[in-house]
Enzyme design. Structure first.
Site: not given
Ligand code: ADP
Ligand code: X15
Length: 399
Positions: A35, A200, A356, A380
């Site tokens: 990023r 998330k 991310g 997101g």
């Molecule tokens: N079954 C699970 N239980 C808890 N955490 C998980 C599980 N599967 C994936 N994760 C965690 O989800 C995190 C990423 O989630 P998220 O922020 O939603 O994705 P992104 O950043 O790609 O949008 C990773 O750090 C990973 O370790």
């Molecule tokens: O990591 C982010 O989003 P992402 O996990 O959906 O890629 C952005 O920095 C937004 O962070 P936020 O979901 O805490 O507002």
């Protein structure tokens, strides 16, 4: 959208830039700087134009008050290395340190303000509170450039409100992301498969309602899985669960059947005794997760199933790792999906990886980024764009 060109001659001007520097950290070590690298073209363009650049960003989800574990200090250091110039980190956001730091900037220099989420007004639901912070931020600068694509779905002071009080423009990262993602927003080639995972869960469950009118297949992995399994009446041990969303998910399952959308759930799960890299673990059926265990990855049969469901897809959007890929023992599901998407892309499909952690997983697990059609810095944000929503951080930049 308004572009940087619309801001005119920037020499000597103070330009406030919103970036997304929400990078994965191990202590104070940045484990993936994707990023920060993605922010460089806009920042270099501004410094080359002689602007005095003030960057603001968030890290994690602190509770609206300073919290050293979420300091942007590691980011300031890495940004300085990548830009080839010192990046001073102000100790606050709009306080005396920020003002002093901005006053000291020479043309072409870059400073970073401390985590915007150390100020509770940043994420406040009250318009007046966010507007007040935006007003204080605006006093630091002459113009605003929005370049944190990963946060443009957030109606927050540093993303949305500040764009209303300063001459504002979209940065090159935001413009490039919107252009790349637009290929999947209009009339995506079918079959259209969406893979959702990550942690998330409550945020991302929200996008499913709209995706059920757009996608042909929805593959659910990561922390998302357990609310679906619970909605089917199965027990999930101590896995990540959004109990208050179970009824909503039951509704999604019904709507999917009505709309002819296939929801693909894992058939097996890697269940661990605790959340740790070396936790004892076993592969179990998705309908037999033992009490007291935590599902940390989808199992090998599910990896094959998911790859199979992706093989003939012509449009694929993937957000959220399938498991806790940061621990080697729980990375196989994410690897299987990444490999499946790469093969579908090679066979002529269009693929987007967003988020991310998802983008970091692709790199950490050794995949070639060129195997995907587009790797988005926003998870997101890209999902909300794909579901056809208007994103506040983009609409506020409209011409
Ligand atoms: N079954 C699970 N239980 C808890 N955490 C998980 C599980 N599967 C994936 N994760 C965690 O989800 C995190 C990423 O989630 P998220 O922020 O939603 O994705 P992104 O950043 O790609 O949008 C990773 O750090 C990973 O370790
Ligand atoms: O990591 C982010 O989003 P992402 O996990 O959906 O890629 C952005 O920095 C937004 O962070 P936020 O979901 O805490 O507002």
């Amino acid at each position: 959208m308004k572009t940087i060109d619309s801001l005119g001659d920037l020499r000597g001007k103070r330009v406030l830039v919103r970036s997304d520097f929400n990078v994965p950290l191990d202590g104070t070590t940045i484990t993936d700087d994707g990023r920060i690298r993605a922010a460089l073209p806009t920042l270099k363009r501004l410094t080359d134009a002689g602007a005095r650049v003030i960057v603001m960003a968030h890290l994690g989800r602190p509770k609206g008050t300073p919290d050293p574990q979420y300091s942007l200090a590691p980011v300031a250091a890495r940004l300085g290395e990548l830009l080839g110039q010192d990046v001073v980190l102000a100790e606050d956001l709009v306080g005396p340190s920020a003002k002093k730091t901005v006053e000291a900037l020479a043309d072409g220099q870059v400073a970073l303000l401390e985590n915007v989420r150390f100020d509770a007004r940043e994420t406040s639901k009250a318009d007046a509170e966010r507007a007040e912070l935006a007003g204080e931020l605006a006093q630091l600068a002459d113009a605003f450039v929005s370049d944190g694509f990963g946060v443009v779905h957030r109606k927050q002071a540093s993303v949305y409100d500040v764009a209303q009080v300063l001459p504002a423009a979209a940065g090159d990262l935001v413009l490039g992301e919107v252009e790349s993602l637009s290929k999947a927003t209009g009339d995506p080639e079918r079959p259209y498969a969406v893979v959702l995972g990550g942690s998330k869960v409550s945020d991302k469950l929200g996008v499913i309602a709209n995706l059920l009118t757009k996608a042909d297949r929805l593959l659910i992995g990561g922390g998302m899985v357990f609310t679906f399994l619970a909605a089917k009446g199965l027990s999930v041990g101590n896995s990540l669960l959004e109990e208050d969303q179970i009824e909503t998910v039951k509704g999604y399952i019904t709507t999917a059947e009505e709309n002819g959308v296939e929801i693909v759930l894992p058939v097996d799960i890697v269940a661990a005794d605790s959340f740790a890299a070396d936790a004892p673990h076993q592969v179990v059926g998705a309908d037999e997760i033992p009490d007291g265990t935590i599902g940390l990855d989808i199992g090998p049969e599910s990896g094959k199933l998911f790859a199979d469901k992706l093989a003939d897809a012509k449009t694929i959007a993937w957000n959220g790792p399938m498991g806790v890929f940061e621990f080697e023992a729980f990375a196989a599901g994410t690897k299987a999906v990444a490999q499946g998407i790469i093969e579908a892309t090679a066979a002529g499909g269009f693929s987007i990886v967003g988020g991310g952690d998802s983008a970091a997983a692709v790199r950490a697990l050794g995949f070639d980024e060129a195997g995907f059609s587009h790797i988005s810095t926003g998870g997101g944000a890209s999902l909300e764009l794909l579901e056809g929503k208007e994103l506040p951080g983009l609409t506020v930049l409209a011409d």
